[in-house]
Enzyme design. Structure first.
Site, PDB file in Angstrom:
ATOM      1  N   GLY A   1       0.763  -1.240   0.000  1.00  0.00           N
ATOM      2  CA  GLY A   1       0.000   0.000   0.000  1.00  0.00           C
ATOM      3  C   GLY A   1       0.790   1.284   0.000  1.00  0.00           C
ATOM      4  O   GLY A   1       0.206   2.355  -0.230  1.00  0.00           O
TER       5      GLY A   1
ATOM      6  N   PRO B   1       4.758  -5.139  -0.684  1.00  0.00           N
ATOM      7  CA  PRO B   1       4.779  -3.926  -1.499  1.00  0.00           C
ATOM      8  C   PRO B   1       4.668  -4.249  -2.985  1.00  0.00           C
ATOM      9  O   PRO B   1       5.209  -5.244  -3.453  1.00  0.00           O
ATOM     10  CB  PRO B   1       6.162  -3.331  -1.196  1.00  0.00           C
ATOM     11  CG  PRO B   1       7.001  -4.522  -0.866  1.00  0.00           C
ATOM     12  CD  PRO B   1       6.093  -5.509  -0.178  1.00  0.00           C
TER      13      PRO B   1
ATOM     14  N   ARG C   1      -5.088   3.641 -15.562  1.00  0.00           N
ATOM     15  CA  ARG C   1      -5.162   4.398 -14.318  1.00  0.00           C
ATOM     16  C   ARG C   1      -5.834   5.769 -14.446  1.00  0.00           C
ATOM     17  O   ARG C   1      -6.653   6.129 -13.598  1.00  0.00           O
ATOM     18  CB  ARG C   1      -3.773   4.528 -13.666  1.00  0.00           C
ATOM     19  CG  ARG C   1      -3.060   3.184 -13.444  1.00  0.00           C
ATOM     20  CD  ARG C   1      -1.888   3.285 -12.481  1.00  0.00           C
ATOM     21  NE  ARG C   1      -2.347   3.542 -11.141  1.00  0.00           N
ATOM     22  CZ  ARG C   1      -2.301   4.708 -10.551  1.00  0.00           C
ATOM     23  NH1 ARG C   1      -1.755   5.734 -11.171  1.00  0.00           N
ATOM     24  NH2 ARG C   1      -2.775   4.867  -9.349  1.00  0.00           N
TER      25      ARG C   1
ATOM     26  N   CYS D   1     -12.632   4.723 -28.483  1.00  0.00           N
ATOM     27  CA  CYS D   1     -13.816   5.522 -28.781  1.00  0.00           C
ATOM     28  C   CYS D   1     -14.697   5.734 -27.570  1.00  0.00           C
ATOM     29  O   CYS D   1     -15.803   5.186 -27.495  1.00  0.00           O
ATOM     30  CB  CYS D   1     -14.564   4.891 -29.929  1.00  0.00           C
ATOM     31  SG  CYS D   1     -13.475   4.762 -31.354  1.00  0.00           S
TER      32      CYS D   1
END
Ligand code: LLP
Length: 413
Positions: free
Chosen positions: A235, A270, A308, A337
């Site tokens: 995190g 991690p 993202r 599109c």
């Protein structure tokens, strides 16, 4: 790791323009030197912990092999990831298995391989894990994943430890779950697991993990059960733009007062912190449209190669691969599109022209691993950089199927 030399962006000693020209675009490029350095920094902060790298961040085989060579373990959440960890040579006792919907096949392979721990996400998973252990004739070591009930300050999609979340075992079920495990043949209870969320940058959230874990270690021991190990999840966030960042060392210092006297072994998972800054994404400008008073720079990869921005509103730095003097504000948009296919608005870039190459930064984590084939586009290629050499790690196969004479700049987007 990234610097301009004679106005051309280089990763370590390699020109990113040369990679774009030789390999084509869209292409992910990773610095293995940076990856090594980041693993070392992380390990210095937690010298006694097992670093079980979160495969979901990036499971490209060459990267996995490198991490295995650096003695990292693996946090896996699917049959494919577990198979990748074993193929990369990660010893099973350095593999932890997570997930809220582990398939029967994943449970069976985890049991047969003899993984370090299966982190149970629900009381309901206990009989399924026991079935897998019994089926393969080998005991399975399990941790209990606690839902810490903390509303971390991160994007709602990345917050998994809050009350009401579908991840983890709620507080009232933690002791009953451990009691069930202790009574179940074929299962061995080892400890506790917690994962609060991803892209954590607030010290108070990070510290809360240790506070909650310390509370639960004491509570479980007081109830008469042994706790040998705690898996603190992953995190830790990075600064994508201007956010103030936390370092692994700072996290270690935030945790120390809570964890000092607990006498447990540690596992850490991690993903992003280790690998995000290792990678850039090279994209080529297909067309520039001036309309509505804006400049839309349409590039050859969008939400298909980097999800993202569309999914979390994430903002990544975008740099020109060839630096220019006059800059103007532009919107960088993908080729797919729908209106969500925007990599970002109001970037200051040199006056763009078709064929220019752009680099999107900090995409080593959750870039390629979330790439998809939307609009029937191909997956991007991947390249590794070591010092001043580079090598192809995976190809973008589509161009090889094109008729002769249609090269990659001939309108593939
Ligand atoms: N352990 C568990 C149980 C996890 O669910 C995750 C991430 C990690 C470790 C690694 O977290 P990290 O250190 O990478 O923050 N696709 C999103 C991130 C989703 C993370 C999901 N779980 C993104 O692009 O930001």
């Amino acid at each position: 790791m990234l610097q301009y030399r004679d106005d051309i962006l280089h990763m370590n000693g390699v020109s990113l323009l040369e990679i774009a020209e030789e390999v084509g675009t869209p292409t992910y490029v990773y610095s293995f030197d940076t990856l090594t350095r980041r693993v070392r920094t992380y390990r210095q902060a937690f010298p006694h912990a097992l670093i079980a790298y979160a495969y979901k961040a990036n499971a490209t085989p060459a990267i996995l092999a490198h991490l295995a060579h650096l003695d990292c373990g693996a946090d896996v959440v699917s049959l494919g990831e577990l198979q990748a960890a074993l193929a990369a040579g990660v010893p099973p006792d350095k593999i932890v298995v997570n997930g809220n919907a582990k398939s029967d096949a994943l449970l069976l392979l985890a049991a047969r391989a003899g993984v370090r721990a299966l982190n149970l996400d629900a009381r309901e998973e206990i009989p399924r894990a026991a079935w897998a252990a019994q089926t393969v004739g080998r005991p399975l070591t399990v941790n209990v994943r606690i839902n810490p009930g903390i509303d971390a300050k991160t994007h709602t999609h990345l917050r998994v430890g809050a009350p009401g979340s579908h991840f983890g075992i709620p507080p009232e079920d933690v002791l009953p779950a451990i009691r069930d495990i202790m009574r179940t043949p074929h299962l061995r209870f080892r400890g506790l697991h917690v994962h609060l969320g991803s892209q954590l940058l607030h010290p108070e959230d990070v510290e809360a993990i240790a506070r909650v874990v310390a509370h639960w270690v004491r509570t479980v021991r007081q109830a008469g059960y042994p706790v040998e190990e705690v898996d603190m999840g992953g995190g830790l966030g990075i600064a994508y733009t201007e956010e103030p960042a936390l370092t692994p060392d700072r996290v270690a210092r935030l945790w120390a007062p809570h964890m000092r006297d607990l006498d447990v072994r540690w596992v850490l998972e991690p993903g992003r912190w280790l690998i995000a800054p290792v990678g850039v994404l090279l994209l080529r400008v297909v067309q520039v449209k001036r309309a509505w008073g804006r400049t839309f720079v349409a590039v050859d990869g969008g939400m298909n190669v980097l999800l993202r921005p569309a999914l979390y509103g994430a903002r990544h730095r975008i740099w020109p691969v060839v630096r220019g003097e006059a800059v103007e504000p532009v919107d960088v948009v993908g080729p797919n599109c729908e209106s969500a296919d925007v990599l970002g608005r109001d970037y200051l870039l040199p006056t763009p022209r078709s064929g220019d190459v752009l680099a999107v930064l900090d995409v080593g984590a959750y870039g390629y691993s979330m790439a998809n084939r939307y609009n029937l586009r191909d997956l991007p290629a991947q390249v590794g950089v070591w010092g001043d050499t580079f090598a192809l790690l995976s190809v973008n196969w589509l161009p090889r199927q094109l008729p002769k004479g249609l090269d990659r700049s001939g309108g593939l987007a």
